[in-house]
Design a protein around this motif. Sequence first.
Motif, PDB file in Angstrom:
ATOM      1  N   UNK A 174       0.808  -1.212   0.000  1.00  0.00           N
ATOM      2  CA  UNK A 174       0.000   0.000   0.000  1.00  0.00           C
ATOM      3  C   UNK A 174       0.839   1.258   0.000  1.00  0.00           C
ATOM      4  N   UNK A 175       0.144   2.371  -0.129  1.00  0.00           N
ATOM      5  CA  UNK A 175       0.795   3.676  -0.157  1.00  0.00           C
ATOM      6  C   UNK A 175       0.899   4.210   1.255  1.00  0.00           C
ATOM      7  N   UNK A 176       2.049   4.774   1.569  1.00  0.00           N
ATOM      8  CA  UNK A 176       2.269   5.316   2.907  1.00  0.00           C
ATOM      9  C   UNK A 176       2.520   6.810   2.825  1.00  0.00           C
ATOM     10  N   UNK A 177       2.107   7.509   3.865  1.00  0.00           N
ATOM     11  CA  UNK A 177       2.348   8.951   3.969  1.00  0.00           C
ATOM     12  C   UNK A 177       3.221   9.179   5.185  1.00  0.00           C
ATOM     13  N   UNK A 178       4.510   9.513   5.002  1.00  0.00           N
ATOM     14  CA  UNK A 178       5.395   9.713   6.147  1.00  0.00           C
ATOM     15  C   UNK A 178       4.875  10.799   7.074  1.00  0.00           C
ATOM     16  N   UNK A 179       4.948  10.548   8.364  1.00  0.00           N
ATOM     17  CA  UNK A 179       4.529  11.534   9.357  1.00  0.00           C
ATOM     18  C   UNK A 179       5.744  11.985  10.145  1.00  0.00           C
ATOM     19  N   UNK A 180       6.126  13.242  10.025  1.00  0.00           N
ATOM     20  CA  UNK A 180       7.341  13.709  10.697  1.00  0.00           C
ATOM     21  C   UNK A 180       7.201  13.697  12.210  1.00  0.00           C
ATOM     22  N   UNK A 181       8.333  13.526  12.883  1.00  0.00           N
ATOM     23  CA  UNK A 181       8.333  13.518  14.336  1.00  0.00           C
ATOM     24  C   UNK A 181       8.005  14.903  14.882  1.00  0.00           C
ATOM     25  N   UNK A 182       7.562  14.952  16.141  1.00  0.00           N
ATOM     26  CA  UNK A 182       7.231  16.226  16.765  1.00  0.00           C
ATOM     27  C   UNK A 182       8.455  17.130  16.831  1.00  0.00           C
TER      28      UNK A 182
END
Length: 308
Positions: A174-182
Amino acid sequence: MKKALFILSMIVVILATSLMGQNIELSFTGDNNGQAVSLDSVIIRNVSQGGEVTLYPPDLTLTLIITGIESEIIKQNPVFKLHQNYPNPFKNKTSVQLHVPGTSLIKMIVSNLLGQNLLTSNKVLDAGTHTFLFTPGNEKCYFLTASCDGHTKTIKMLCNHGKAGQSISLGHSGQTVPYPSFKALQLLGELPFEMGDELLMIAYSELGGSGMVKSPEMSQEYIMQFAVNIACPGLDSLLYEDQLYHTIQVGGQCWMKENLNVGVMIMGNQTQTNNGTIEKYCYGNSTDLCNMRGGLFKWDELMQYCAI
């Protein structure tokens, strides 16, 4: 005088023209004792004149555009990228990520050391980062080649636990959307740059932070180390007061591996004083133990009685 000014102006024009259109690309990857590390963000801070910028995967590349005597860093547009599989080497399964800049037909071929094609996959993928799960057969080494709109990338995958009779597979997870760290989210900003500036580069991953200070002059890939007990990049040791100290990288900082051992030993029942001489204590009043473990100092003596 006019002739000299004319020659000087011509030199400036030639220099500016020669620099026009050139660029320097800075790319970043992570490593932990030879194992690829997925980065969740990279902060580049100009320590010479201030300013910073943050990169997020899959686009971990900065392009330094040289337009003349002055320079600026801009973020590069996303391009087709095939990332190294992780983990590598692997046992039963490994994951592969690729970034597609726009909806495209992606052809993926898995081959062995003999160049034999073991698996072929053709998929239309939307723009974004996609993850594939690879299951090996009985081979020890595989090559994965991905093609997109005339661009081709290849990675080498090593398997140390192949199973005889097992069929290889490459499934789209599947397609992933990277989520940056706080931590990374707090460090967005702008980055002015001129040739000769020093840049502090700090990469973050699930293993922590890793950093270095560089003054880039040409395109280069920076490998951010997350392994423990490794020397600081470009400075594995230093000489201070006739003592050799090795370095160790701790996150984005460079530390001495050995304890500080400078000055003249005094007995443990004496008091360190402001007398112009660095005085130290040693375990058991033994200089041999100072050489092994470093000296002991009171804070004022260590700071040479200077207020911060």
